[in-house]
Design a protein around this motif. Structure first.
Motif, PDB file in Angstrom:
ATOM      1  N   ASN A  16       0.848  -1.186   0.000  1.00 20.32           N
ATOM      2  CA  ASN A  16       0.000   0.000   0.000  1.00 20.32           C
ATOM      3  C   ASN A  16       0.879   1.230   0.000  1.00 20.32           C
ATOM      4  N   HIS A  17       0.508   2.210  -0.817  1.00 20.47           N
ATOM      5  CA  HIS A  17       1.351   3.402  -0.883  1.00 20.47           C
ATOM      6  C   HIS A  17       0.506   4.609  -1.269  1.00 20.47           C
ATOM      7  N   ASN A  18       0.613   5.647  -0.484  1.00 14.37           N
ATOM      8  CA  ASN A  18      -0.051   6.904  -0.760  1.00 14.37           C
ATOM      9  C   ASN A  18       1.019   7.876  -1.238  1.00 14.37           C
ATOM     10  N   PHE A  19       0.855   8.467  -2.426  1.00 17.52           N
ATOM     11  CA  PHE A  19       1.981   9.179  -3.016  1.00 17.52           C
ATOM     12  C   PHE A  19       1.556  10.498  -3.632  1.00 17.52           C
ATOM     13  N   PHE A  20       2.537  11.313  -3.937  1.00 18.25           N
ATOM     14  CA  PHE A  20       2.342  12.561  -4.650  1.00 18.25           C
ATOM     15  C   PHE A  20       2.938  12.422  -6.048  1.00 18.25           C
ATOM     16  N   THR A  21       2.271  13.014  -7.034  1.00 15.79           N
ATOM     17  CA  THR A  21       2.779  12.949  -8.395  1.00 15.79           C
ATOM     18  C   THR A  21       3.709  14.122  -8.657  1.00 15.79           C
ATOM     19  N   LYS A  22       4.485  14.002  -9.705  1.00 14.51           N
ATOM     20  CA  LYS A  22       5.271  15.131 -10.160  1.00 14.51           C
ATOM     21  C   LYS A  22       4.354  16.168 -10.787  1.00 14.51           C
ATOM     22  N   SER A  23       4.762  17.425 -10.717  1.00 15.07           N
ATOM     23  CA  SER A  23       3.964  18.483 -11.321  1.00 15.07           C
ATOM     24  C   SER A  23       4.091  18.443 -12.841  1.00 15.07           C
ATOM     25  N   GLU A  24       3.126  19.045 -13.507  1.00 18.23           N
ATOM     26  CA  GLU A  24       3.091  19.137 -14.965  1.00 18.23           C
ATOM     27  C   GLU A  24       3.198  17.756 -15.619  1.00 18.23           C
ATOM     28  N   SER A  25       2.336  16.849 -15.214  1.00 21.51           N
ATOM     29  CA  SER A  25       2.339  15.518 -15.797  1.00 21.51           C
ATOM     30  C   SER A  25       0.910  14.986 -15.801  1.00 21.51           C
ATOM     31  N   MET A  26       0.696  13.864 -16.471  1.00 22.57           N
ATOM     32  CA  MET A  26      -0.617  13.248 -16.506  1.00 22.57           C
ATOM     33  C   MET A  26      -0.729  12.254 -15.356  1.00 22.57           C
ATOM     34  N   ARG A  44       0.728  23.566 -14.788  1.00 18.04           N
ATOM     35  CA  ARG A  44       1.988  24.031 -14.199  1.00 18.04           C
ATOM     36  C   ARG A  44       1.802  24.374 -12.726  1.00 18.04           C
ATOM     37  N   GLY A  45       2.629  23.778 -11.878  1.00 18.08           N
ATOM     38  CA  GLY A  45       2.578  24.055 -10.450  1.00 18.08           C
ATOM     39  C   GLY A  45       1.580  23.216  -9.683  1.00 18.08           C
ATOM     40  N   GLU A  46       0.771  22.380 -10.378  1.00 21.38           N
ATOM     41  CA  GLU A  46      -0.219  21.561  -9.690  1.00 21.38           C
ATOM     42  C   GLU A  46       0.393  20.236  -9.239  1.00 21.38           C
ATOM     43  N   LEU A  47      -0.076  19.744  -8.101  1.00 19.00           N
ATOM     44  CA  LEU A  47       0.318  18.450  -7.563  1.00 19.00           C
ATOM     45  C   LEU A  47      -0.943  17.681  -7.202  1.00 19.00           C
ATOM     46  N   ALA A  48      -0.791  16.378  -6.931  1.00 24.42           N
ATOM     47  CA  ALA A  48      -1.948  15.555  -6.592  1.00 24.42           C
ATOM     48  C   ALA A  48      -1.619  14.615  -5.454  1.00 24.42           C
ATOM     49  N   SER A  49      -2.624  14.331  -4.627  1.00 22.68           N
ATOM     50  CA  SER A  49      -2.534  13.335  -3.576  1.00 22.68           C
ATOM     51  C   SER A  49      -3.804  12.498  -3.662  1.00 22.68           C
ATOM     52  N   TYR A  61       2.122  26.664  -4.948  1.00 18.56           N
ATOM     53  CA  TYR A  61       2.111  28.043  -4.454  1.00 18.56           C
ATOM     54  C   TYR A  61       0.790  28.697  -4.834  1.00 18.56           C
ATOM     55  N   GLY A  62      -0.286  27.954  -4.658  1.00 24.35           N
ATOM     56  CA  GLY A  62      -1.582  28.450  -5.101  1.00 24.35           C
ATOM     57  C   GLY A  62      -2.514  28.768  -3.955  1.00 24.35           C
TER      58      GLY A  62
END
Length: 278
Positions: A16-26, A44-49, A61-62
């Motif tokens: 099991n792993h909860n992760f953050f994605t790189k910015s500016e990617s699908m 640009r500048g967006e991240l996801a969890s 920085y939003g």
């Protein structure tokens, strides 16, 4: 030069792993059968969890956080500059203040459950209990705070004194019965606590590290896990005795840090995902 690569070191067990994605990617949201139920491009500048129910998109920085279900339908938006951390299975989110000095617990409907909690200058590490949503945070002051799933601060304690007091890593077991910390510089300690903050045992690791250290704990297998510089060390929760050691030099595994791990029920098999230097 050093080239960093991701390798999977897989042994039988649940991962099991909860992760953050790189910015500016699908990003793709997969169900348990590996089928994509939703995907989107991060701007640009967006991240996801994300976890097994929803995912969140936010700006580094939003001033907003958007929450979606696993079919890509937006659930809510909040205007804020804080950063979210999601529980893998429980209905809980931890918001970090923009300067990472305070944390606060919310549910998935964005209702706050706790007040702001702060000890020391910054939060150095945090972890959720996988099945309950209880949360433990470590601070640069060497303090540890345990927030239960209802948002109540169950305990706040100081780690074992060292020349430099700092929390390098914290971990919490699946149902929140045990909490683990790696703390201090000269000396460095691994310490186990119960859910009320009582110290069960602590050991001098004999290491002198100034960076984050990967550590995990499982009440299901009654085992604690820590990466040393060239070893993977497992400890018995009952007495703190070392129960196993995997030498990465002998196995040609130059381990940097663990990205995720799990222990199987019989406490003889492990699943780990590690970042390794090559």
């Amino acid at each position: 030069y050093n080239l960093r690569n991701y390798y999977n070191f897989n042994i039988e067990g649940e991962f099991n792993h909860n992760f953050f994605t790189k910015s500016e990617s699908m990003i793709h949201y997969f169900n348990k059968d590996g089928i994509t139920t939703f995907y989107t491009n991060l701007q640009r500048g967006e991240l996801a969890s994300l976890n097994n129910e929803i995912f969140i998109i936010y700006k580094r920085y939003g001033n907003y956080i958007d929450a979606y279900n696993n079919n890509g339908l937006i659930l809510w938006r909040t205007n804020t500059s804080i950063y979210p951390e999601m529980s893998p299975y429980a209905n809980r989110i931890i918001y970090h203040s923009s300067d990472n000095s305070k944390i606060q617990m919310f549910d998935f409907d964005n209702n706050y459950l706790s007040s702001h909690i702060q000890y020391g200058e910054i939060v150095t590490d945090g972890a959720f209990a996988k099945n309950t949503g209880d949360y433990i945070a470590g601070f640069s002051s060497g303090d540890i705070a345990y927030i239960n799933r209802n948002g109540t601060l169950d305990f706040a304690i100081s780690s074992i004194l060292s020349e430099i007091n700092i929390i390098k890593s914290v971990a919490i077991s699946e149902y929140g019965s045990f909490a683990l910390s790696i703390s201090g510089i000269r000396a460095e300690y691994i310490s186990l606590y119960n859910s009320k903050g009582g110290t069960l045992w602590y050991l001098d690791t004999g290491l002198n590290r100034r960076r984050h250290v990967s550590a995990y704990v499982s009440e299901k297998s009654m085992t604690a896990f820590m990466l040393s510089d060239r070893n993977i060390i497992l400890y018995n929760l009952n007495n703190g005795k070392e129960k196993d050691r995997i030498n990465s030099n002998e196995n040609q595994m130059p381990v940097d840090y663990a990205c995720g791990w799990a222990l199987s029920a019989d406490d003889r098999t492990y699943t780990m995902q590690m970042l390794m230097d090559k």
